[in-house]
Design a protein around this motif. Structure first.
Motif, PDB file in Angstrom:
ATOM      1  N   ASN A  13       0.830  -1.211   0.000  1.00 43.65           N
ATOM      2  CA  ASN A  13       0.000   0.000   0.000  1.00 43.65           C
ATOM      3  C   ASN A  13       0.862   1.257   0.000  1.00 43.65           C
ATOM      4  N   ALA A  14       1.942   1.257  -0.769  1.00 47.35           N
ATOM      5  CA  ALA A  14       2.907   2.365  -0.730  1.00 47.35           C
ATOM      6  C   ALA A  14       2.289   3.708  -1.092  1.00 47.35           C
ATOM      7  N   GLU A  15       1.236   3.700  -1.881  1.00 49.74           N
ATOM      8  CA  GLU A  15       0.594   4.956  -2.259  1.00 49.74           C
ATOM      9  C   GLU A  15      -0.321   5.488  -1.164  1.00 49.74           C
ATOM     10  N   ARG A  16      -0.558   4.691  -0.122  1.00 51.38           N
ATOM     11  CA  ARG A  16      -1.485   5.067   0.947  1.00 51.38           C
ATOM     12  C   ARG A  16      -0.840   5.202   2.327  1.00 51.38           C
ATOM     13  N   ILE A  17       0.343   4.603   2.492  1.00 52.28           N
ATOM     14  CA  ILE A  17       1.013   4.654   3.793  1.00 52.28           C
ATOM     15  C   ILE A  17       2.518   4.762   3.580  1.00 52.28           C
ATOM     16  N   GLN A  18       3.140   5.680   4.284  1.00 53.19           N
ATOM     17  CA  GLN A  18       4.594   5.836   4.201  1.00 53.19           C
ATOM     18  C   GLN A  18       5.164   5.839   5.617  1.00 53.19           C
ATOM     19  N   TRP A  19       6.411   5.445   5.734  1.00 52.12           N
ATOM     20  CA  TRP A  19       7.050   5.398   7.045  1.00 52.12           C
ATOM     21  C   TRP A  19       8.461   5.956   6.942  1.00 52.12           C
ATOM     22  N   ARG A  20       8.962   6.417   8.068  1.00 50.91           N
ATOM     23  CA  ARG A  20      10.336   6.919   8.141  1.00 50.91           C
ATOM     24  C   ARG A  20      10.809   6.863   9.583  1.00 50.91           C
ATOM     25  N   VAL A  21      12.087   6.697   9.726  1.00 50.90           N
ATOM     26  CA  VAL A  21      12.736   6.760  11.040  1.00 50.90           C
ATOM     27  C   VAL A  21      13.546   8.042  11.043  1.00 50.90           C
ATOM     28  N   ILE A  22      13.297   8.882  12.036  1.00 48.97           N
ATOM     29  CA  ILE A  22      13.949  10.178  12.113  1.00 48.97           C
ATOM     30  C   ILE A  22      14.596  10.342  13.491  1.00 48.97           C
ATOM     31  N   SER A  23      15.482  11.310  13.594  1.00 49.67           N
ATOM     32  CA  SER A  23      16.125  11.575  14.885  1.00 49.67           C
ATOM     33  C   SER A  23      15.082  12.071  15.884  1.00 49.67           C
ATOM     34  N   HIS A  24      15.403  11.935  17.142  1.00 50.33           N
ATOM     35  CA  HIS A  24      14.457  12.388  18.162  1.00 50.33           C
ATOM     36  C   HIS A  24      14.260  13.902  18.088  1.00 50.33           C
ATOM     37  N   ASP A  25      15.309  14.645  17.742  1.00 48.69           N
ATOM     38  CA  ASP A  25      15.166  16.095  17.589  1.00 48.69           C
ATOM     39  C   ASP A  25      14.195  16.432  16.460  1.00 48.69           C
ATOM     40  N   GLU A  26      14.318  15.732  15.324  1.00 46.50           N
ATOM     41  CA  GLU A  26      13.390  15.942  14.212  1.00 46.50           C
ATOM     42  C   GLU A  26      11.959  15.592  14.623  1.00 46.50           C
ATOM     43  N   PHE A  27      11.834  14.529  15.402  1.00 44.04           N
ATOM     44  CA  PHE A  27      10.515  14.114  15.871  1.00 44.04           C
ATOM     45  C   PHE A  27       9.891  15.200  16.734  1.00 44.04           C
ATOM     46  N   GLN A  28      10.672  15.793  17.626  1.00 43.20           N
ATOM     47  CA  GLN A  28      10.167  16.844  18.503  1.00 43.20           C
ATOM     48  C   GLN A  28       9.675  18.044  17.677  1.00 43.20           C
ATOM     49  N   GLU A  29      10.376  18.373  16.601  1.00 45.34           N
ATOM     50  CA  GLU A  29       9.935  19.453  15.728  1.00 45.34           C
ATOM     51  C   GLU A  29       8.636  19.082  15.022  1.00 45.34           C
ATOM     52  N   LEU A  30       8.515  17.830  14.620  1.00 46.73           N
ATOM     53  CA  LEU A  30       7.328  17.350  13.906  1.00 46.73           C
ATOM     54  C   LEU A  30       6.084  17.455  14.772  1.00 46.73           C
ATOM     55  N   VAL A  31       6.186  17.142  16.038  1.00 45.84           N
ATOM     56  CA  VAL A  31       5.010  17.078  16.898  1.00 45.84           C
ATOM     57  C   VAL A  31       4.666  18.426  17.549  1.00 45.84           C
TER      58      VAL A  31
END
Length: 124
Positions: A105-123
């Motif tokens: 289902n690549a067109e419907r769901i994507q995943w990534r592993v990011i640094s914890h700092d990047e995660f904090q910016e995302l949320v």
């Protein structure tokens, strides 16, 4: 599109995740891909509470398609190395499930592993 972000600390351990969005393969309440992703996220959170006896911070918002789980900085610091490794294992299992969903289902769901700092910016 369901965007799944997984946070990896500088120690290499996974420590948080965020699912956001909808697959839009069916109307609300009948979308099997959304249900599968939701089940992965919610079961992981339940695993923290029931199996590890850790209550992480989490947020669920079905309208936004949001499932988010992380730890307050002080809470994570207080976890033993063993608990951190157990947490990593639960989140890695969730990531494995997401990868399997994304394979077909690549067109419907994507995943990534990011640094914890990047995660904090995302949320924010």
């Amino acid at each position: 599109m369901i965007d799944c972000a997984f946070s990896q600390g500088s120690d290499g351990l996974l420590r948080a995740f965020r699912f956001f969005g909808h697959a839009d393969t069916e109307r609300a309440g009948r979308d099997l891909l959304c249900a599968a992703a939701s089940t992965l996220g919610q079961t992981t959170i339940a695993g923290f509470v029931e199996l590890l006896e850790i209550v992480p911070r989490f947020e669920l918002d079905p309208d936004l398609g949001l499932i988010q789980m992380d730890f307050a900085a002080e809470q994570y610091k207080r976890l033993s190395q063993r608990k951190r490794e157990d947490a990593n294992l639960l989140i890695a299992n969730c990531l494995l499930g997401v990868k399997l969903l994304a394979e077909s289902n690549a067109e419907r769901i994507q995943w990534r592993v990011i640094s914890h700092d990047e995660f904090q910016e995302l949320v924010q």
